[in-house]
Design a protein around this motif. Structure first.
Motif, PDB file in Angstrom:
ATOM      1  N   ARG A 145       0.869  -1.181   0.000  1.00 55.16           N
ATOM      2  CA  ARG A 145       0.000   0.000   0.000  1.00 55.16           C
ATOM      3  C   ARG A 145       0.910   1.237   0.000  1.00 55.16           C
ATOM      4  O   ARG A 145       0.958   2.025   0.925  1.00 55.16           O
ATOM      5  CB  ARG A 145      -0.932  -0.037   1.208  1.00 55.16           C
ATOM      6  N   HIS A 146       1.671   1.367  -1.106  1.00 59.95           N
ATOM      7  CA  HIS A 146       2.771   2.316  -1.137  1.00 59.95           C
ATOM      8  C   HIS A 146       2.316   3.774  -1.135  1.00 59.95           C
ATOM      9  O   HIS A 146       2.970   4.626  -0.514  1.00 59.95           O
ATOM     10  CB  HIS A 146       3.671   2.028  -2.345  1.00 59.95           C
ATOM     11  N   ALA A 147       1.222   4.073  -1.811  1.00 60.43           N
ATOM     12  CA  ALA A 147       0.730   5.452  -1.810  1.00 60.43           C
ATOM     13  C   ALA A 147       0.372   5.897  -0.390  1.00 60.43           C
ATOM     14  O   ALA A 147       0.689   7.019   0.031  1.00 60.43           O
ATOM     15  CB  ALA A 147      -0.476   5.588  -2.739  1.00 60.43           C
ATOM     16  N   GLU A 148      -0.267   5.002   0.365  1.00 59.23           N
ATOM     17  CA  GLU A 148      -0.603   5.313   1.757  1.00 59.23           C
ATOM     18  C   GLU A 148       0.652   5.446   2.604  1.00 59.23           C
ATOM     19  O   GLU A 148       0.747   6.330   3.472  1.00 59.23           O
ATOM     20  CB  GLU A 148      -1.502   4.220   2.333  1.00 59.23           C
ATOM     21  N   ALA A 149       1.615   4.569   2.363  1.00 63.91           N
ATOM     22  CA  ALA A 149       2.875   4.624   3.114  1.00 63.91           C
ATOM     23  C   ALA A 149       3.573   5.960   2.886  1.00 63.91           C
ATOM     24  O   ALA A 149       4.058   6.609   3.835  1.00 63.91           O
ATOM     25  CB  ALA A 149       3.790   3.470   2.697  1.00 63.91           C
ATOM     26  N   GLN A 150       3.609   6.396   1.639  1.00 61.35           N
ATOM     27  CA  GLN A 150       4.302   7.651   1.325  1.00 61.35           C
ATOM     28  C   GLN A 150       3.589   8.851   1.922  1.00 61.35           C
ATOM     29  O   GLN A 150       4.220   9.843   2.290  1.00 61.35           O
ATOM     30  CB  GLN A 150       4.450   7.773  -0.190  1.00 61.35           C
ATOM     31  N   GLU A 151       2.280   8.756   2.041  1.00 61.71           N
ATOM     32  CA  GLU A 151       1.526   9.809   2.724  1.00 61.71           C
ATOM     33  C   GLU A 151       1.975   9.934   4.178  1.00 61.71           C
ATOM     34  O   GLU A 151       2.164  11.036   4.705  1.00 61.71           O
ATOM     35  CB  GLU A 151       0.025   9.461   2.679  1.00 61.71           C
ATOM     36  N   VAL A 152       2.164   8.778   4.829  1.00 55.69           N
ATOM     37  CA  VAL A 152       2.610   8.769   6.221  1.00 55.69           C
ATOM     38  C   VAL A 152       4.040   9.290   6.314  1.00 55.69           C
ATOM     39  O   VAL A 152       4.372  10.070   7.218  1.00 55.69           O
ATOM     40  CB  VAL A 152       2.501   7.353   6.818  1.00 55.69           C
ATOM     41  N   TYR A 153       4.907   8.868   5.396  1.00 57.82           N
ATOM     42  CA  TYR A 153       6.280   9.374   5.396  1.00 57.82           C
ATOM     43  C   TYR A 153       6.307  10.889   5.235  1.00 57.82           C
ATOM     44  O   TYR A 153       7.060  11.585   5.937  1.00 57.82           O
ATOM     45  CB  TYR A 153       7.090   8.725   4.273  1.00 57.82           C
ATOM     46  N   ARG A 154       5.515  11.408   4.304  1.00 57.20           N
ATOM     47  CA  ARG A 154       5.509  12.862   4.096  1.00 57.20           C
ATOM     48  C   ARG A 154       5.002  13.592   5.335  1.00 57.20           C
ATOM     49  O   ARG A 154       5.508  14.676   5.681  1.00 57.20           O
ATOM     50  CB  ARG A 154       4.671  13.216   2.862  1.00 57.20           C
ATOM     51  N   ARG A 155       4.037  13.006   6.001  1.00 60.25           N
ATOM     52  CA  ARG A 155       3.545  13.592   7.252  1.00 60.25           C
ATOM     53  C   ARG A 155       4.670  13.641   8.286  1.00 60.25           C
ATOM     54  O   ARG A 155       4.861  14.661   8.970  1.00 60.25           O
ATOM     55  CB  ARG A 155       2.370  12.763   7.777  1.00 60.25           C
ATOM     56  N   ALA A 156       5.429  12.560   8.392  1.00 55.40           N
ATOM     57  CA  ALA A 156       6.537  12.527   9.352  1.00 55.40           C
ATOM     58  C   ALA A 156       7.639  13.511   8.962  1.00 55.40           C
ATOM     59  O   ALA A 156       8.224  14.178   9.822  1.00 55.40           O
ATOM     60  CB  ALA A 156       7.096  11.108   9.436  1.00 55.40           C
ATOM     61  N   LEU A 157       7.896  13.628   7.665  1.00 51.93           N
ATOM     62  CA  LEU A 157       8.964  14.513   7.200  1.00 51.93           C
ATOM     63  C   LEU A 157       8.635  15.982   7.408  1.00 51.93           C
ATOM     64  O   LEU A 157       9.532  16.834   7.421  1.00 51.93           O
ATOM     65  CB  LEU A 157       9.260  14.241   5.721  1.00 51.93           C
ATOM     66  N   GLN A 158       7.364  16.306   7.601  1.00 54.57           N
ATOM     67  CA  GLN A 158       7.000  17.683   7.928  1.00 54.57           C
ATOM     68  C   GLN A 158       7.586  18.085   9.281  1.00 54.57           C
ATOM     69  O   GLN A 158       7.910  19.247   9.509  1.00 54.57           O
ATOM     70  CB  GLN A 158       5.485  17.840   7.932  1.00 54.57           C
ATOM     71  N   THR A 159       7.706  17.113  10.177  1.00 60.12           N
ATOM     72  CA  THR A 159       8.267  17.385  11.502  1.00 60.12           C
ATOM     73  C   THR A 159       9.759  17.105  11.547  1.00 60.12           C
ATOM     74  O   THR A 159      10.515  17.817  12.202  1.00 60.12           O
ATOM     75  CB  THR A 159       7.546  16.532  12.566  1.00 60.12           C
ATOM     76  N   TRP A 160      10.198  16.038  10.845  1.00 55.36           N
ATOM     77  CA  TRP A 160      11.617  15.654  10.836  1.00 55.36           C
ATOM     78  C   TRP A 160      12.129  15.625   9.403  1.00 55.36           C
ATOM     79  O   TRP A 160      12.370  14.556   8.833  1.00 55.36           O
ATOM     80  CB  TRP A 160      11.795  14.278  11.485  1.00 55.36           C
ATOM     81  N   PRO A 161      12.319  16.789   8.781  1.00 51.90           N
ATOM     82  CA  PRO A 161      12.631  16.846   7.351  1.00 51.90           C
ATOM     83  C   PRO A 161      13.999  16.298   6.973  1.00 51.90           C
ATOM     84  O   PRO A 161      14.225  15.986   5.796  1.00 51.90           O
ATOM     85  CB  PRO A 161      12.542  18.343   7.031  1.00 51.90           C
TER      86      PRO A 161
END
Length: 260
Positions: free
Chosen positions: A149-165
């Motif tokens: 479910r890679h599109a969903e995974a990347q959404e979560v990664y991008r959310r995390a990268l907003q805090t830890w870029p």
């Protein structure tokens, strides 16, 4: 089946949090109040057997110590003693259901046992308690990639990268998720950039080997794996990636193959 830790050491780096050299913690005899700190020090440098021994001491002194039980859970998970890990973590959850780390370690345990759907439930519980929890976000994204479910995974990664870029393991795993989801050019480019990091570059090599193999660049993949594992393990890994590539080129999901 190849060892998940041999094939993909970079994917689980954030969850396992293993780094540095060996610590001879067995030579240290801490005062009673410092046992958990010394156990954490052993854990932090990858001495999981010593960490488990010290967390056992701490739990014996205080059976209601959630910290000691979490430490036992993650130590036994790293040692592949899953039943003992589960017992410790279930007890920790009984004592404190509002500790995100309890749910994170239950998620990590489920992921190690190759139960990504269960892992997501645990990581979601941690995120309900702490919406920006780095380990929970990373664990959920890895679990989603496992399920292709890679599109969903990347959404979560991008959310995390907003805090830890600039978080290195987060970026490495995000890049691999892009590769698995069909964005092989963008994912490979990001990993090649991370490879140049003088402090952490080597930790991306396993993920980059997968990207190269899926792109048909077997020689480059072999070079990335050189020094990470034995020659026989390299050959086995490359055969595994070659089989995954067939499905990848056919547009089939391969997350479960990569995380085997």
């Amino acid at each position: 089946m190849l060892s998940r830790l041999a094939v993909l050491p970079a994917i689980l780096t954030t969850l396992l949090l293993v780094a540095g050299c060996s610590l001879s913690a067995s030579a240290v005899k801490p005062p009673q109040g410092e046992t958990e700190q010394v156990a954490e020090a052993a854990w932090s440098v990858g001495d999981h057997e010593e960490a488990a021994r010290l967390f056992e001491l701490a739990a014996a002194r205080d059976p209601n110590s959630v910290t000691a039980l979490i430490g036992l859970g993650k130590s036994y998970t790293a040692l592949s003693q899953y039943n003992r890990a589960q017992n410790a973590l279930y007890r920790a959850r009984e004592l404190n259901r509002r500790n995100p780390e309890v749910h994170n370690q239950l998620g990590n345990l489920a992921l190690q046992e190759m139960h990504p759907k269960t892992a997501i439930e645990h990581f979601d519980e941690a995120l309900r308690l702490d919406r920006n929890n780095l380990v929970a976000l990373t664990g959920k994204a890895v679990s989603l990639d496992y399920l292709s479910r890679h599109a969903e995974a990347q959404e979560v990664y991008r959310r995390a990268l907003q805090t830890w870029p600039t978080n290195f393991p987060l970026l490495s795993n995000y890049a691999l998720s892009q590769v698995l989801g069909g964005g092989i050019g963008a994912g490979t480019k990001l990993m090649e950039e991370l490879l140049r990091d003088p402090a952490h570059g080597d930790t991306v090599r396993a993920n980059l080997a997968i990207a190269y193999a899926l792109d048909g660049r077997e020689r480059d993949a072999r070079a990335m794996l050189s020094g990470l594992m034995s020659d026989s393990d390299i050959e086995a890994s490359l055969r595994h990636y070659a089989n995954a590539r067939k499905d990848y080129l056919a547009g089939k999901p391969i997350g479960y193959m990569i995380f085997q």
